[in-house]
Write an enzyme that holds these catalytic residues in place. Structure first.
Site, PDB file in Angstrom:
ATOM      1  N   ASP A  51       0.885  -1.419   0.139  1.00 35.23           N
ATOM      2  CA  ASP A  51       0.038  -0.019  -0.113  1.00 35.23           C
ATOM      3  C   ASP A  51       0.995   1.262   0.049  1.00 35.23           C
ATOM      4  O   ASP A  51       0.429   2.346  -0.584  1.00 35.23           O
ATOM      5  CB  ASP A  51      -0.807  -0.125   1.292  1.00 35.23           C
ATOM      6  CG  ASP A  51      -2.035  -1.151   0.934  1.00 35.23           C
ATOM      7  OD1 ASP A  51      -2.382  -1.637  -0.131  1.00 35.23           O
ATOM      8  OD2 ASP A  51      -2.807  -1.169   1.973  1.00 35.23           O
ATOM      9  N   GLY A  52       1.986   1.243   0.872  1.00 33.05           N
ATOM     10  CA  GLY A  52       2.960   2.238   0.679  1.00 33.05           C
ATOM     11  C   GLY A  52       3.374   2.845  -0.729  1.00 33.05           C
ATOM     12  O   GLY A  52       3.506   4.010  -1.055  1.00 33.05           O
ATOM     13  N   ASN A 124      -5.679   8.267   2.529  1.00 32.95           N
ATOM     14  CA  ASN A 124      -5.881   7.673   3.753  1.00 32.95           C
ATOM     15  C   ASN A 124      -6.522   8.447   4.669  1.00 32.95           C
ATOM     16  O   ASN A 124      -7.428   8.553   5.375  1.00 32.95           O
ATOM     17  CB  ASN A 124      -4.870   6.796   4.282  1.00 32.95           C
ATOM     18  CG  ASN A 124      -4.744   5.514   3.578  1.00 32.95           C
ATOM     19  OD1 ASN A 124      -5.708   4.864   2.874  1.00 32.95           O
ATOM     20  ND2 ASN A 124      -3.695   4.757   3.620  1.00 32.95           N
ATOM     21  N   GLU A 125      -5.458   9.535   5.036  1.00 31.24           N
ATOM     22  CA  GLU A 125      -5.807  10.184   6.434  1.00 31.24           C
ATOM     23  C   GLU A 125      -4.811  11.360   6.241  1.00 31.24           C
ATOM     24  O   GLU A 125      -3.741  11.548   5.711  1.00 31.24           O
ATOM     25  CB  GLU A 125      -5.517   9.525   7.736  1.00 31.24           C
ATOM     26  CG  GLU A 125      -4.144   9.251   8.256  1.00 31.24           C
ATOM     27  CD  GLU A 125      -3.777   8.154   7.486  1.00 31.24           C
ATOM     28  OE1 GLU A 125      -2.468   8.214   6.895  1.00 31.24           O
ATOM     29  OE2 GLU A 125      -4.185   7.038   7.627  1.00 31.24           O
ATOM     30  N   THR A 163      -9.233   1.703   7.789  1.00 33.48           N
ATOM     31  CA  THR A 163      -8.505   0.681   7.944  1.00 33.48           C
ATOM     32  C   THR A 163      -6.913   0.797   8.161  1.00 33.48           C
ATOM     33  O   THR A 163      -6.180   0.083   8.443  1.00 33.48           O
ATOM     34  CB  THR A 163      -8.326  -0.327   7.106  1.00 33.48           C
ATOM     35  OG1 THR A 163      -8.094   0.209   5.642  1.00 33.48           O
ATOM     36  CG2 THR A 163     -10.078  -0.841   6.596  1.00 33.48           C
ATOM     37  N   ALA A 164      -6.346   2.187   8.184  1.00 30.54           N
ATOM     38  CA  ALA A 164      -5.116   2.284   8.214  1.00 30.54           C
ATOM     39  C   ALA A 164      -4.663   3.080   9.554  1.00 30.54           C
ATOM     40  O   ALA A 164      -5.097   2.041  10.597  1.00 30.54           O
ATOM     41  CB  ALA A 164      -4.444   3.366   7.080  1.00 30.54           C
TER      42      ALA A 164
END
Length: 263
Positions: A51-52, A124-125, A163-164
């Site tokens: 994912d990174g 994500n955030e 979910t992260a």
């Protein structure tokens, strides 16, 4: 080659020898099939890693997100966004050569500050965070005061980012297809003179969040895998962006299966 659609593609690769070898194989097979390897103006970006790696690809092509789509091969430690494993390379190639994908769009977060820095974006955030200083922050939602947070900071996440780091903060995991923003406090401090919600707050995706406080200048804005200083910033604004990430889905890979792969 008559009748065959020529696709412009690029790869984003995890920096390890095995992932790089898979990238070379994928590039070779795609060019043999007649596709053009074009890192400056691709249509399809193949992420090879975790994912990174995919997040790095999104930020690399941030300026042309409306023109590209992403698909992932998992060779990393976490592959929540990827649809194929490293054992499925030939299946992956057969699918992208011969199947018409469906597309799934996920909106980004956008943050602006009172100092008129360039906007920052995250899939994500976005975290407003300090590891060494206590932050004292006032949070407003749609212009209305919501709460005063004291602690290490706050985390604003999307459905995709639920979910992260949000999950590590005991935030809620949000089902696929729901468009929301989620606010979690990071290591909040509570005592008899101060209480905040402490629970995750899930809100509509069209809400706009303002964070204000002199201690903001002690924090860093952490967005996906990136971060930047908030020195001299006393006010910032976070909302759902018009920018979206588009994933090319060549096969059905359920959200529940993705979740089960996390634990």
């Amino acid at each position: 080659m008559k009748g065959k659609m020529v696709m412009r593609f690029a790869t984003i690769v995890r920096t390890d020898e095995y992932s790089e070898s898979i990238s070379k194989y994928v590039i070779q097979k795609c060019t043999e099939f007649g596709w053009d390897y074009d890192i400056s103006n691709p249509e399809l970006i193949i992420s090879i890693g975790g994912d990174g790696t995919l997040l790095r690809g999104i930020h690399t092509y941030l300026s042309i997100l409306d023109q590209v789509s992403f698909v992932g091969i998992h060779t990393g430690t976490l592959g929540f966004f990827t649809d194929y494993t490293q054992e499925e390379i030939d299946l992956f190639l057969d699918d992208i050569f011969h199947k018409v994908p469906s597309y799934e769009e996920m909106p980004l977060l956008e943050m602006k500050t009172s100092r008129n820095f360039d906007s920052i974006y995250a899939l994500n955030e976005i975290r407003i965070e300090s590891v060494s200083k206590t932050l004292s922050l006032d949070v407003y939602i749609d212009g209305e005061f919501f709460e005063h947070c004291t602690g290490s900071g706050i985390c604003i996440s999307t459905q995709a980012g639920s979910t992260a780091i949000n999950r590590a903060l005991q935030g809620a995991v949000i089902d696929d297809g729901l468009r929301i923003l989620q606010l979690c406090e990071i290591m909040p401090i509570a005592h008899k003179n101060h209480h905040s919600l402490h629970n995750p707050y899930i809100m509509r995706s069209d809400r706009q969040i303002m964070v204000r406080g002199k201690s903001l200048s002690l924090a860093r804005a952490c967005f996906d895998h990136l971060d930047q200083s908030l020195e001299e910033v006393e006010e910032l604004y976070i909302k759902t962006s018009e920018k979206k990430v588009r994933f090319a889905r060549y096969r059905n890979y359920s959200y529940l299966k993705r979740l089960k792969n996390l634990y």
